[in-house]
Design an enzyme around this catalytic site. Structure first.
Site, PDB file in Angstrom:
ATOM      1  N   LYS A   1      71.887   2.194  11.582  1.00  0.00           N
ATOM      2  CA  LYS A   1      71.346   1.459  10.430  1.00  0.00           C
ATOM      3  C   LYS A   1      70.172   2.189   9.789  1.00  0.00           C
ATOM      4  CE  LYS A   1      72.518  -3.053  12.391  1.00  0.00           C
ATOM      5  NZ  LYS A   1      73.604  -3.627  11.596  1.00  0.00           N
TER       6      LYS A   1
ATOM      7  N   HIS B   1      70.946 -12.965  14.967  1.00  0.00           N
ATOM      8  CA  HIS B   1      72.245 -12.296  15.014  1.00  0.00           C
ATOM      9  C   HIS B   1      72.851 -12.612  16.389  1.00  0.00           C
ATOM     10  CE1 HIS B   1      74.986  -8.846  15.433  1.00  0.00           C
ATOM     11  NE2 HIS B   1      74.899  -8.684  14.124  1.00  0.00           N
TER      12      HIS B   1
ATOM     13  N   CYS C   1      77.541 -12.286  11.556  1.00  0.00           N
ATOM     14  CA  CYS C   1      77.256 -12.474  12.992  1.00  0.00           C
ATOM     15  C   CYS C   1      76.105 -13.456  13.189  1.00  0.00           C
ATOM     16  CB  CYS C   1      76.950 -11.148  13.675  1.00  0.00           C
ATOM     17  SG  CYS C   1      78.304 -10.002  13.603  1.00  0.00           S
TER      18      CYS C   1
ATOM     19  N   ASP D   1      64.251  -7.918  18.335  1.00  0.00           N
ATOM     20  CA  ASP D   1      65.448  -7.307  17.758  1.00  0.00           C
ATOM     21  C   ASP D   1      65.003  -6.641  16.460  1.00  0.00           C
ATOM     22  OD1 ASP D   1      67.678  -6.690  16.315  1.00  0.00           O
ATOM     23  OD2 ASP D   1      68.642  -8.652  16.525  1.00  0.00           O
TER      24      ASP D   1
ATOM     25  N   GLN E   1      67.002  -4.672  12.001  1.00  0.00           N
ATOM     26  CA  GLN E   1      66.821  -4.670  10.540  1.00  0.00           C
ATOM     27  C   GLN E   1      65.405  -4.307  10.115  1.00  0.00           C
ATOM     28  OE1 GLN E   1      69.200  -4.736   8.502  1.00  0.00           O
ATOM     29  NE2 GLN E   1      70.895  -5.666   9.625  1.00  0.00           N
TER      30      GLN E   1
END
Ligand code: PMP
Length: 428
Positions: A233, A130, A371, A207, A210
């Site tokens: 999220k 991303h 993104c 990261d 997700q």
């Protein structure tokens, strides 16, 4: 972790009753929300925790000694403790509240990496990142003369241990990669990457935007140095993110932002800082948002992250398989073991047009580059449709998605033609 015997069963229809947003129709149909990878919906428990705080306990934290300030500080620090438990971190000093994943990753790039990197040093990334985990590294590379090195994914866009081994060298100083891709849903072998990074004296930055929403995280088992995610999220509010960092790193870093709340002593010409994590939380922090995030974590823990992961993986793979079996539909990424997202295109129909037809059916999906423009370039497409699944989705939603895609093919019959991207690498 919640005792398994006390857990709430994961029954999507029953859970949906907790989310006021589902109490409406879109285009005359019950809402099918398949855009949780962009942002998840909020259960009443989160909304009420924030309202209760604003109505009864609201004040700034860490400053005054009055009763409300005491309650606000206690609630804010209790939220930090909830995050510590959720991640399996050693100490609450390792949990910094930020505004988002983006905020957390910029903090690491600027406050940790920038003073430590120089010409010849290497930052290892994947081409699937991303922009939030690419642009901070591009910038820090430009600022320091360090070089970006990219791990080569497989044809179906997975990141393998062998490819990680090939990219990491004695020059590697930082390995920064997404735990779960927001386009392919593939899970990267983080524990392996951490071992390899540490073997050459590098640190690993994860990261987890997700992965935090759908799978059990254990920062000690993964042995990661930094890990970033966003509250919004994972059923929490916008405006709050988390940076987990090993305490030794936080202690060795200068603050990213300076100002109120984060100081020990200030003179006209100098200042000293508080201990971590407060050293990295300049100014009034997102207090109600931290309280909302705690409520979200408790909601998720009551169901169990392993149960959520199993449900989301099952639905995502069901959807990927059903879409791949639709004539003319191209599904991107690995065939199995997808977490939460399915990116696809329908013939030569633009992703935005597919999404518009789906919206007319009451189905919310994302269309765009997600993104991840370098990945779109690699796939030779300007955009994809992306359906993403969470604990409130079920098989009926998958069925409605597939019917909606058929409707798009009927509607745009004249431009349907061949798949947008035929048999390029990465198609299922
Ligand atoms: N990384 C990944 C993998 C993401 O999916 C996202 C959100 N789309 C981000 C980072 C950025 O999150 P935020 O916008 O909350 O900072």
């Amino acid at each position: 972790m919640t005792d398994r015997t006390l857990r709430r069963p994961l029954v999507p229809k029953a859970l949906r009753a907790d989310f006021p947003i589902f109490d409406q129709t879109i285009a005359g149909r019950p809402l099918v929300y398949l855009d949780s990878a962009a942002t998840a919906q909020k259960p009443r428990a989160v909304l009420e925790a924030m309202t209760r705080f604003y109505e009864r306990d609201y004040a700034n934290v860490h400053r005054a000694v009055h009763t409300l300030a005491g309650r606000a500080t206690e609630a804010y620090e209790a939220a930090r403790e909830a995050v510590r438990r959720f991640l399996g971190a050693r100490s609450a000093a390792e949990i910094v509240f930020t505004r988002s994943t983006t905020g957390s990753l910029n903090l690491v790039a600027q406050a940790y990496a920038r003073p430590r990197l120089g010409p010849g040093d290497e930052i290892v990334l994947t081409p699937l990142e991303h922009h939030a985990n690419l642009l901070p590294w591009q910038r820090v590379a430009r600022e320091t003369g360090a070089r970006l090195v990219f791990i080569e994914p497989t044809d179906d866009l997975r990141i393998t241990e062998a490819a990680i081994d090939q990219a990491i060298s004695p020059r590697t100083k930082i390995v920064a990669l997404a735990h779960v891709s927001n386009v392919t849903g593939a899970v990267a072998p983080i524990a392996h990457a951490a071992r390899r990074a540490h073997a050459v004296g590098a640190v690993i930055v994860v990261d987890a935007a997700q992965s935090a929403p759908h799978l059990p995280l254990d920062v000690r088992a993964l042995d990661v140095d930094f890990l970033a995610f966003s509250g919004h999220k994972m059923l929490g509010p916008t405006g709050i993110g988390v940076l987990y960092a090993k305490e030794e790193h936080l202690r060795s870093m200068e603050p990213y932002e300076v100002g109120g709340e984060m100081i020990d002593r200030v003179t006209l010409f100098d200042a000293t800082w508080r201990e971590p994590p407060w050293k990295f939380e300049a100014g009034t922090p997102p207090i109600a948002e931290a309280i909302g995030l705690r409520a979200a974590i408790e909601y998720l823990e009551a169901i169990g992250m392993d149960a959520i992961e199993a449900h989301v993986v099952r639905l995502t793979n069901l959807a990927a398989e059903a879409l791949a079996n639709e004539p003319g539909v191209t599904v991107y990424g690995p065939r199995t073991d997808r977490h939460a997202v399915v990116a696809f295109n329908v013939g030569r129909i633009h992703a935005h047009d597919v999404s518009t037809v789906l919206d007319a059916e009451g189905i919310a999906v994302r269309a765009g580059h997600h993104c991840a423009q370098p990945l779109m370039t690699r796939l030779c497409v300007p955009a994809t449709v992306r359906a993403s699944f969470y604990l409130y989705n079920d098989e009926d939603d998958v069925e409605r998605l597939v019917v909606g895609v058929r409707r798009a093919k009927e509607f745009f019959g004249d431009v349907f033609g061949e798949p947008v991207s035929g048999d390029h690498p990465g198609s299922l």
